[in-house]
Design a protein around this motif. Structure first.
Motif, PDB file in Angstrom:
ATOM      1  N   ALA A  11      28.937  18.677  19.853  1.00  0.00           N
ATOM      2  CA  ALA A  11      27.884  19.294  19.039  1.00  0.00           C
ATOM      3  C   ALA A  11      26.620  18.437  19.040  1.00  0.00           C
ATOM      4  N   ALA A  50      22.899  19.462  20.559  1.00  0.00           N
ATOM      5  CA  ALA A  50      21.676  19.339  19.755  1.00  0.00           C
ATOM      6  C   ALA A  50      20.642  18.465  20.463  1.00  0.00           C
ATOM      7  N   ARG A  53      19.119  20.336  23.339  1.00  0.00           N
ATOM      8  CA  ARG A  53      18.213  21.371  22.840  1.00  0.00           C
ATOM      9  C   ARG A  53      16.859  20.770  22.448  1.00  0.00           C
ATOM     10  N   GLY A  86      31.482  26.793  21.642  1.00  0.00           N
ATOM     11  CA  GLY A  86      31.075  26.927  20.246  1.00  0.00           C
ATOM     12  C   GLY A  86      31.900  27.972  19.507  1.00  0.00           C
ATOM     13  N   ALA A 114      29.669  30.235  13.979  1.00  0.00           N
ATOM     14  CA  ALA A 114      28.448  29.409  13.984  1.00  0.00           C
ATOM     15  C   ALA A 114      28.538  28.215  13.033  1.00  0.00           C
ATOM     16  N   ALA A 166      29.347  25.399  14.016  1.00  0.00           N
ATOM     17  CA  ALA A 166      28.792  24.330  14.846  1.00  0.00           C
ATOM     18  C   ALA A 166      28.005  24.991  15.973  1.00  0.00           C
ATOM     19  N   GLU A 167      27.080  24.259  16.526  1.00  0.00           N
ATOM     20  CA  GLU A 167      26.199  24.820  17.543  1.00  0.00           C
ATOM     21  C   GLU A 167      26.889  24.845  18.891  1.00  0.00           C
ATOM     22  N   ASP A 212      24.148  28.285  25.123  1.00  0.00           N
ATOM     23  CA  ASP A 212      23.580  29.622  25.236  1.00  0.00           C
ATOM     24  C   ASP A 212      24.074  30.371  26.471  1.00  0.00           C
ATOM     25  N   ARG A 247      31.134  35.147  21.204  1.00  0.00           N
ATOM     26  CA  ARG A 247      29.869  34.564  20.755  1.00  0.00           C
ATOM     27  C   ARG A 247      28.651  35.338  21.262  1.00  0.00           C
TER      28      ARG A 247
END
Length: 539
Positions: free
Chosen positions: A65, A69, A72, A238, A242, A244-245, A248, A269
């Motif tokens: 996670a 982050a 990102r 993931g 949601a 945890a992130e 995509d 997801r």
């Protein structure tokens, strides 16, 4: 088959390459995304000697996670950089990779056990991918102007924007090509990446990540996590709630069984997944084929990488008119292979990667023989050459109830089947639920190309075993049926890491009736317009 003994001359522990110092190992391990206070580790053994390669820090779900982050955050600024800046970094990586290829090849052999030429082919593929997307990726992602709702009044562009953070789960059999070859277009498309290193081959990926940093890639943009799939892989996709992130988009290469689970999680997801999965790939020898060339091509496609590649040939379907001649040529070509372990180019077929792979290969062959199949050549484990060395094997008389007939062996094993007609050969080729790669051999290439469209496979090679399609980086590569979803290479290989966005600008007046016009009048004009466009054969 000639034999080559294990090369144990490299300095260090067992067959550890002499240049791999403890300091280099420690530096690579700093690229693992892991809490500094973490204590979990991951270890793997070298196929050449069964000794531990290195102890690598292992990531937790929380580490994953944090890595997502971080990627990102870095992605937001990376996406705004000019294309030329991103492409320059990838081309610098290309140059460093070519200059230091011997290091990468040594690591691939040490961790995975393949012959050196098979390891060099990973350098070739990754370098080609880097050059191709750095030079042509901007064209693949270029804006596309389309006609608007009202020509002249509506301006519309289709644009592509990065998805954000891409999750990569790559396997052990091509630890450089399959791990890095998918990352390069994802980065060029403006994304951040979190890669799960395979537990068998983490060092190759960590080496590549360090090389990319030297080329100028920001540290946080491409993260590497290490650990079991049940922990790290699940966290990468993931949770549905949601809590945890997650990423995509997920890019997975591996077994069909695991791929189904990855696809299911991604679907829950509502993120896209590209899945390259298993294969039971056929090679067809038609009655007009050059049997000597077909046999040589079959050997290359079946036994390269010790048969441990998703596109390698496992089923050989031969027209009865040339069956005997082809069988004899195939056995002779297989007998000429040099089998063993070496850190030079003196070996054609190297070691299997793990005891689990050896057990699958041995079980498929022994079960088939017990049920009546015949071994034409090979069929033996060769511990005298290396702990996991198994001879290239050709079977005859395989029947449907034998596991080797329909299950993926993923090792140096071929099965021969007779076909009495072209239609019979096609039916045998399309049997089962896999559809990844296929091969057709014929002197009449036009006829073979027509037949190829009836073969259920994502790639069909004519007068080549597997490399022609896989090496054509501008062409898509992927499977049908149980062999997966999506494509790598070509336009789709970079576009899949983007979202399509429509930007429509209305000029002069809005869509719909102006304030001064009755609705009925506007509808009448619209109906007249539809009739006119229809008569003019326009949209």
């Amino acid at each position: 088959m000639s034999a080559t003994a294990t090369d144990a001359g490299a300095a260090g522990t067992g067959v550890r390459p002499a240049w791999v110092s403890d300091e280099r190992l420690a530096e690579w391990c700093t690229w693992v995304a892991r809490d500094p206070a973490g204590t979990a580790t991951s270890t793997a053994v070298a196929p050449y000697d069964g000794l531990v390669t290195a102890t690598v820090p292992a990531s937790t779900a929380e580490d994953v996670a944090t890595a997502i982050a971080g990627a990102r955050r870095a992605q937001r600024s990376w996406a705004r950089l000019p294309w030329g800046t991103k492409a320059a970094i990838v081309l610098r990586f290309h140059d460093l990779l070519v200059q230091r290829q011997d290091e990468a090849i040594d690591l691939v052999q040490w961790e995975m056990g393949k012959a050196r030429f098979s390891a060099w082919q990973e350098i070739l593929q990754v370098a080609t991918i880097a050059r191709h997307y750095a030079r042509h990726g901007r064209h693949y992602l270029a804006d596309n102007k389309v006609r608007g709702a009202i020509p002249g009044l509506t301006k519309v562009r289709e644009v592509r924007v990065p998805k954000g953070v891409i999750g990569m789960i790559s396997p052990w059999n091509y630890p450089l090509y399959l791990a890095v070859g998918d990352v390069l277009p994802a980065l060029l498309a403006g994304n951040g990446v979190v890669s799960k290193a395979d537990s068998q081959t983490p060092l190759t990926l960590l080496w590549a990540r360090a090389l990319m940093a030297e080329a100028g890639l920001p540290r946080e943009l491409w993260q590497v996590v290490v650990g079991p799939g049940s922990v790290v892989g699940d966290a990468l996709i993931g949770p549905v709630d949601a809590s945890a992130e997650g990423v995509d988009h997920i890019c997975f290469t591996g077994s069909t069984a695991t791929g189904r689970g990855v696809g299911r999680r991604a679907g829950e997801r509502l993120i896209a997944a590209s899945l390259e999965l298993g294969g039971k790939n056929p090679l067809l020898v038609l009655p007009d084929a050059d049997v000597e060339k077909a046999a040589a091509g079959c050997v290359a496609a079946a036994f390269a990488n010790t048969g441990q590649m998703c596109i390698h040939v496992e089923r050989v379907i031969v027209h009865t008119d040339v069956y005997d001649a082809f069988r004899d040529a195939l056995v002779a070509a297989t007998a000429a292979l040099r089998v063993g372990q070496s850190f030079d180019y003196s070996v054609d077929v190297g070691s299997l990667a793990s005891p689990a792979q050896l057990e699958t290969v041995r079980s498929h062959v022994e079960t088939a023989v017990a049920a009546g199949a015949q071994v034409l050549i090979g069929g033996r484990h060769r511990p005298d050459l290396g702990p996991l060395v198994y001879e290239p094997t050709v079977l005859e008389g395989v029947t449907e109830e034998m596991p080797v007939c329909a299950e993926e062996t993923f090792g140096p094993v071929l099965s021969l089947y007779r076909a009495v007609t072209e239609a019979d050969a096609l039916a045998k080729a399309n049997a089962g639920r896999y559809g990844l790669s296929a091969s057709i051999w014929s002197r009449d290439t036009a006829a073979a190309e027509r037949l190829a469209t009836s073969v259920r496979a994502g790639s069909v090679n004519v007068n080549d075993g597997a490399a022609a399609a896989a090496g054509s980086i501008e062409a898509p590569m992927g499977g049908m049926g149980d062999s997966g979803l999506g494509r790598r290479h070509g336009a789709e290989g970079i576009r899949k890491y983007t979202e399509q966005q429509t930007i429509a600008t209305q000029r002069l007046m809005p869509l719909g009736p102006p304030p001064w016009m009755p609705v009925e009048r506007f509808v009448g004009i619209g109906n007249a317009q539809m009739r006119l466009l229809r008569s003019l054969r326009m949209r």
